[in-house]
Design a protein around this motif. Sequence first.
Motif, PDB file in Angstrom:
ATOM      1  N   MET A 296      45.654  12.698  36.296  1.00 56.29           N
ATOM      2  CA  MET A 296      44.628  13.524  36.936  1.00 56.29           C
ATOM      3  C   MET A 296      43.236  12.922  36.727  1.00 56.29           C
ATOM      4  O   MET A 296      42.376  13.021  37.612  1.00 56.29           O
ATOM      5  CB  MET A 296      44.671  14.954  36.396  1.00 56.29           C
ATOM      6  N   GLN A 297      43.011  12.293  35.583  1.00 60.63           N
ATOM      7  CA  GLN A 297      41.727  11.627  35.346  1.00 60.63           C
ATOM      8  C   GLN A 297      41.520  10.515  36.371  1.00 60.63           C
ATOM      9  O   GLN A 297      40.434  10.357  36.938  1.00 60.63           O
ATOM     10  CB  GLN A 297      41.672  11.049  33.929  1.00 60.63           C
ATOM     11  N   HIS A 298      42.580   9.741  36.620  1.00 65.59           N
ATOM     12  CA  HIS A 298      42.501   8.653  37.592  1.00 65.59           C
ATOM     13  C   HIS A 298      42.238   9.207  38.995  1.00 65.59           C
ATOM     14  O   HIS A 298      41.393   8.676  39.736  1.00 65.59           O
ATOM     15  CB  HIS A 298      43.789   7.821  37.562  1.00 65.59           C
ATOM     16  N   GLU A 299      42.941  10.262  39.362  1.00 65.34           N
ATOM     17  CA  GLU A 299      42.744  10.877  40.672  1.00 65.34           C
ATOM     18  C   GLU A 299      41.323  11.434  40.803  1.00 65.34           C
ATOM     19  O   GLU A 299      40.696  11.321  41.861  1.00 65.34           O
ATOM     20  CB  GLU A 299      43.772  11.982  40.899  1.00 65.34           C
ATOM     21  N   LEU A 300      40.823  12.012  39.722  1.00 63.43           N
ATOM     22  CA  LEU A 300      39.455  12.533  39.723  1.00 63.43           C
ATOM     23  C   LEU A 300      38.459  11.397  39.929  1.00 63.43           C
ATOM     24  O   LEU A 300      37.511  11.521  40.705  1.00 63.43           O
ATOM     25  CB  LEU A 300      39.164  13.278  38.410  1.00 63.43           C
ATOM     26  N   LEU A 301      38.669  10.279  39.259  1.00 64.04           N
ATOM     27  CA  LEU A 301      37.786   9.123  39.411  1.00 64.04           C
ATOM     28  C   LEU A 301      37.734   8.686  40.871  1.00 64.04           C
ATOM     29  O   LEU A 301      36.656   8.484  41.437  1.00 64.04           O
ATOM     30  CB  LEU A 301      38.251   7.972  38.513  1.00 64.04           C
TER      31      LEU A 301
ATOM     32  N   LEU B 133      37.599  15.695  29.651  1.00 60.58           N
ATOM     33  CA  LEU B 133      38.557  14.784  30.290  1.00 60.58           C
ATOM     34  C   LEU B 133      39.789  14.560  29.420  1.00 60.58           C
ATOM     35  O   LEU B 133      40.910  14.441  29.938  1.00 60.58           O
ATOM     36  CB  LEU B 133      37.891  13.442  30.607  1.00 60.58           C
ATOM     37  N   ASP B 134      39.597  14.507  28.098  1.00 62.33           N
ATOM     38  CA  ASP B 134      40.720  14.298  27.184  1.00 62.33           C
ATOM     39  C   ASP B 134      41.743  15.432  27.249  1.00 62.33           C
ATOM     40  O   ASP B 134      42.895  15.251  26.850  1.00 62.33           O
ATOM     41  CB  ASP B 134      40.221  14.127  25.745  1.00 62.33           C
ATOM     42  N   ARG B 135      41.327  16.568  27.763  1.00 62.78           N
ATOM     43  CA  ARG B 135      42.259  17.699  27.906  1.00 62.78           C
ATOM     44  C   ARG B 135      43.013  17.656  29.232  1.00 62.78           C
ATOM     45  O   ARG B 135      43.840  18.520  29.513  1.00 62.78           O
ATOM     46  CB  ARG B 135      41.501  19.020  27.746  1.00 62.78           C
ATOM     47  N   MET B 136      42.731  16.640  30.036  1.00 65.41           N
ATOM     48  CA  MET B 136      43.404  16.470  31.324  1.00 65.41           C
ATOM     49  C   MET B 136      44.431  15.354  31.214  1.00 65.41           C
ATOM     50  O   MET B 136      44.212  14.386  30.489  1.00 65.41           O
ATOM     51  CB  MET B 136      42.394  16.086  32.417  1.00 65.41           C
ATOM     52  N   PRO B 137      45.541  15.445  31.946  1.00 68.12           N
ATOM     53  CA  PRO B 137      46.497  14.332  31.974  1.00 68.12           C
ATOM     54  C   PRO B 137      45.831  13.076  32.542  1.00 68.12           C
ATOM     55  O   PRO B 137      44.956  13.154  33.413  1.00 68.12           O
ATOM     56  CB  PRO B 137      47.605  14.822  32.922  1.00 68.12           C
TER      57      PRO B 137
END
Length: 154
Positions: free
Chosen positions: A123-128, A116-120
């Motif tokens: 995008m982490q929020h959208e993934l959640l 996850l740390d390698r993602m903006p």
Amino acid sequence: MERPADLAAAIETAAGSLIAVLDSAASRHQVPPTQLRVLTLISARSETNVNGLAELLDVVPSSASRLCDRLEATGLLRRVADPRDRREVRLVLTAAALTLLGELAERRQRAVQAVLDRMPVRMQHELLLALVGFARAANSVPEQQHTDSAVQTA
């Protein structure tokens, strides 16, 4: 909005990647994957006996019993009489098993967090949001979905 044609394939690929990350974190343990699965199943179901475990694993009771024998021999599992029915034997995790599962959960979370740390952050929020929505949809009753869509069209 139209659903992308390759969404299901992308989810399957992402699920495979997630499993690989989780398996990699678990591979550092000396306990075989099947035994880890047994420990995880028992930890989620405190009332489990050998027959119940066999059903969960979709194996014959003798195979489940042999798995329990191995876990008992390594000090990760105990068989205890059920206080409500002394003829019934329950499977109980030892402190060592609980420690092992806790360490495994921490390792897996760190491994996922590293990805996850390698993602903006966006995008982490959208993934959640997407994962929460996916979980809700996966756990909903199909008959409710038909009723809901009928209400929406009315």
